[in-house]
Design a protein around this motif. Sequence first.
Motif, PDB file in Angstrom:
ATOM      1  N   GLY A 184      21.514  -2.202  -1.133  1.00  8.82           N
ATOM      2  CA  GLY A 184      21.764  -1.196  -0.116  1.00  8.82           C
ATOM      3  C   GLY A 184      20.522  -0.491   0.389  1.00  8.82           C
ATOM      4  N   GLU A 185      19.368  -0.773  -0.183  1.00  9.31           N
ATOM      5  CA  GLU A 185      18.127  -0.123   0.230  1.00  9.31           C
ATOM      6  C   GLU A 185      17.520  -0.877   1.411  1.00  9.31           C
ATOM      7  N   THR A 186      17.482  -0.228   2.580  1.00  6.52           N
ATOM      8  CA  THR A 186      16.932  -0.895   3.767  1.00  6.52           C
ATOM      9  C   THR A 186      15.628  -0.274   4.234  1.00  6.52           C
ATOM     10  N   GLY A 187      15.216   0.822   3.609  1.00  5.16           N
ATOM     11  CA  GLY A 187      13.961   1.440   4.007  1.00  5.16           C
ATOM     12  C   GLY A 187      14.149   2.858   4.502  1.00  5.16           C
ATOM     13  N   ALA A 188      13.020   3.542   4.697  1.00  5.52           N
ATOM     14  CA  ALA A 188      13.023   4.961   5.046  1.00  5.52           C
ATOM     15  C   ALA A 188      12.908   5.169   6.547  1.00  5.52           C
ATOM     16  N   HIS A 189      13.545   6.230   7.011  1.00  2.89           N
ATOM     17  CA  HIS A 189      13.428   6.641   8.410  1.00  2.89           C
ATOM     18  C   HIS A 189      12.180   7.496   8.554  1.00  2.89           C
ATOM     19  N   THR A 190      11.309   7.143   9.488  1.00  4.06           N
ATOM     20  CA  THR A 190      10.108   7.932   9.709  1.00  4.06           C
ATOM     21  C   THR A 190       9.638   7.810  11.151  1.00  4.06           C
ATOM     22  N   HIS A 191       9.025   8.878  11.637  1.00  2.00           N
ATOM     23  CA  HIS A 191       8.402   8.871  12.963  1.00  2.00           C
ATOM     24  C   HIS A 191       6.883   8.822  12.854  1.00  2.00           C
ATOM     25  N   SER A 192       6.357   8.763  11.651  1.00  4.20           N
ATOM     26  CA  SER A 192       4.930   8.922  11.404  1.00  4.20           C
ATOM     27  C   SER A 192       4.104   7.742  11.912  1.00  4.20           C
ATOM     28  N   PRO A 193       2.890   8.026  12.429  1.00  6.90           N
ATOM     29  CA  PRO A 193       1.959   6.957  12.785  1.00  6.90           C
ATOM     30  C   PRO A 193       1.147   6.458  11.589  1.00  6.90           C
ATOM     31  N   LEU A 194       1.277   7.096  10.423  1.00  3.54           N
ATOM     32  CA  LEU A 194       0.462   6.707   9.270  1.00  3.54           C
ATOM     33  C   LEU A 194       0.700   5.271   8.814  1.00  3.54           C
ATOM     34  N   PRO A 195       1.934   4.745   8.854  1.00  2.00           N
ATOM     35  CA  PRO A 195       2.100   3.342   8.440  1.00  2.00           C
ATOM     36  C   PRO A 195       1.297   2.356   9.275  1.00  2.00           C
TER      37      PRO A 195
ATOM     38  N   ARG B 240       0.828  -1.208   0.000  1.00  2.00           N
ATOM     39  CA  ARG B 240       0.000   0.000   0.000  1.00  2.00           C
ATOM     40  C   ARG B 240       0.861   1.258   0.000  1.00  2.00           C
ATOM     41  N   CYS B 241       0.361   2.305  -0.626  1.00  2.00           N
ATOM     42  CA  CYS B 241       1.057   3.587  -0.621  1.00  2.00           C
ATOM     43  C   CYS B 241       0.698   4.376   0.636  1.00  2.00           C
ATOM     44  N   VAL B 242       1.680   5.062   1.175  1.00  2.00           N
ATOM     45  CA  VAL B 242       1.498   5.907   2.351  1.00  2.00           C
ATOM     46  C   VAL B 242       2.134   7.259   2.047  1.00  2.00           C
ATOM     47  N   ASP B 243       1.349   8.324   2.151  1.00  2.00           N
ATOM     48  CA  ASP B 243       1.859   9.668   1.910  1.00  2.00           C
ATOM     49  C   ASP B 243       2.317  10.272   3.233  1.00  2.00           C
ATOM     50  N   ILE B 244       3.595  10.612   3.312  1.00  5.09           N
ATOM     51  CA  ILE B 244       4.196  11.139   4.533  1.00  5.09           C
ATOM     52  C   ILE B 244       4.635  12.580   4.294  1.00  5.09           C
ATOM     53  N   THR B 245       4.255  13.468   5.211  1.00  5.62           N
ATOM     54  CA  THR B 245       4.725  14.848   5.142  1.00  5.62           C
ATOM     55  C   THR B 245       6.132  14.923   5.719  1.00  5.62           C
ATOM     56  N   THR B 246       7.074  15.406   4.934  1.00  3.57           N
ATOM     57  CA  THR B 246       8.463  15.566   5.366  1.00  3.57           C
ATOM     58  C   THR B 246       8.852  17.038   5.232  1.00  3.57           C
TER      59      THR B 246
ATOM     60  N   VAL C 274       5.348  16.527   0.778  1.00  2.00           N
ATOM     61  CA  VAL C 274       4.715  15.217   0.891  1.00  2.00           C
ATOM     62  C   VAL C 274       5.442  14.231  -0.006  1.00  2.00           C
ATOM     63  N   ARG C 275       5.818  13.087   0.579  1.00  2.00           N
ATOM     64  CA  ARG C 275       6.504  12.033  -0.171  1.00  2.00           C
ATOM     65  C   ARG C 275       5.669  10.757  -0.089  1.00  2.00           C
ATOM     66  N   THR C 276       5.604  10.036  -1.184  1.00  2.00           N
ATOM     67  CA  THR C 276       4.864   8.780  -1.215  1.00  2.00           C
ATOM     68  C   THR C 276       5.816   7.610  -1.029  1.00  2.00           C
ATOM     69  N   PHE C 277       5.470   6.728  -0.096  1.00  2.00           N
ATOM     70  CA  PHE C 277       6.248   5.516   0.161  1.00  2.00           C
ATOM     71  C   PHE C 277       5.322   4.310   0.034  1.00  2.00           C
ATOM     72  N   GLN C 278       5.938   3.143  -0.026  1.00  2.01           N
ATOM     73  CA  GLN C 278       5.176   1.906  -0.021  1.00  2.01           C
ATOM     74  C   GLN C 278       5.439   1.146   1.266  1.00  2.01           C
ATOM     75  N   LEU C 279       4.371   0.567   1.830  1.00  3.85           N
ATOM     76  CA  LEU C 279       4.510  -0.263   3.015  1.00  3.85           C
ATOM     77  C   LEU C 279       4.996  -1.640   2.583  1.00  3.85           C
TER      78      LEU C 279
ATOM     79  N   ALA D 110       7.448  -4.614   9.295  1.00  5.98           N
ATOM     80  CA  ALA D 110       6.956  -3.568   8.403  1.00  5.98           C
ATOM     81  C   ALA D 110       7.904  -2.381   8.382  1.00  5.98           C
ATOM     82  N   LEU D 111       8.044  -1.795   7.192  1.00  4.00           N
ATOM     83  CA  LEU D 111       8.855  -0.598   7.015  1.00  4.00           C
ATOM     84  C   LEU D 111       8.379   0.110   5.759  1.00  4.00           C
ATOM     85  N   LEU D 112       8.853   1.306   5.564  1.00  5.18           N
ATOM     86  CA  LEU D 112       8.526   2.065   4.364  1.00  5.18           C
ATOM     87  C   LEU D 112       9.696   2.080   3.412  1.00  5.18           C
ATOM     88  N   ARG D 113       9.382   1.958   2.120  1.00  2.15           N
ATOM     89  CA  ARG D 113      10.393   2.091   1.073  1.00  2.15           C
ATOM     90  C   ARG D 113       9.896   3.099   0.038  1.00  2.15           C
TER      91      ARG D 113
END
Length: 271
Positions: free
Chosen positions: A174-185, A140-146, A150-155, A162-165
Motif C-alpha cells: 500500500g505504500e506508493t510514496g509521499a506527496h510533496t511540492h518541494s524542488p529538493l528531489p 539518496r536521503c532528502v530532508d523536506i520541511t513540512t 523536517v522529515r527525511t525521505f529517500q529518493l 522518481a518519487l519520495l518514500r
Amino acid sequence: MLSAGALRAHLLAARLAGPVATPRETSLRSYRLFAARDPRVLLGLEPEWAWRESDVLRLMAERCGVSNDPEHVSGSDVIDPNRTVAALDAFAGRLAAAAASRAPVLLGTGHPHRLLGFYASLAAALSAAGCPVLTPAHGRCVDITTRFGVRTFQLDYARGVALLRKPGAQGTPGETGAHTHSPLPVRTALDAAADARAALPALVIGDHGWVCGAGQLGIEAIGLGDTDDPAMFVGEAEGRVSVAIPIDDAVRSDYYGPLTRYVLNRACLSH
C-alpha cells in the motif's frame, strides 16, 4: 484513437477540468502567497517579473480558465477543458521531439498516489523509443520541511519515475510514496548526476517542484498543474517551463488513463 472531442468529454465527466474539486479559496490563497514570494508555493521557481496577486489571477484566468473576478472568493474553481486539450497537444509535441532525438529524460512526481501510472506509461513509451530514462541519486536521503517539521525521505524510482518514500518503506504493501511540492528531489537528482559526470536530462517530465525546480536550472521541463499551482504557469509565462497542463491533479488514478493514451497517440508513441 481518442479524439480531442472525446477527451474533452472525459475531462468534464471525470472532473479533471470544468468545475474541479480545488476550492476557490485555496487557489486565491496560493495566488496571494505567490505574490508574497512564499517558498511553499514557488516550487523552486525564482520569478523574474514582479507578480502582484492581481497579475497572478489574470494569468491563471488566461492559462487555466479560472474566473478573473477577484470578488469570486468561494465555491469550486474551474479549468477550461479546451485549454487542457491544447496543452496536452503541446505536451505530446515535446514528447515526440524527445523521442525523435532519443533525448535522455527524467520523470518525477510529488503526487505518486494519483499520477504514478500516468508518468510510468510515458517512461515506458519513451524508453521503447530509445530515450534513456534516468534514475540518478537512487536511495539518496532528502530532508523536506513540512508543517510537522523536517522529515527525511529517500529518493526512489518506481517504473522509471522518481518519487519520495519514507526510509525503509520500499516494498511495504500500500505504500506508493509521499506527496510533496518541494524542488529538493529534482535538485538532489541533478546534483548526483553532475557529481557522477553522468548524463543529464534534456527533458524533465513531472509536476510541482520537479518541473519548476528543473526549469529554474535551465533544463526543459513539462508537466501538470492545478488551479492552486501558479508557479507552473508563471514558469511557462516567463519561459522556464515549456508546457504546463491545467488539470486537477488529485482525482482517481485511473481517470488519467485516457490522457496517457491521447498524448502517446499524438506523439506517435503508442505502439
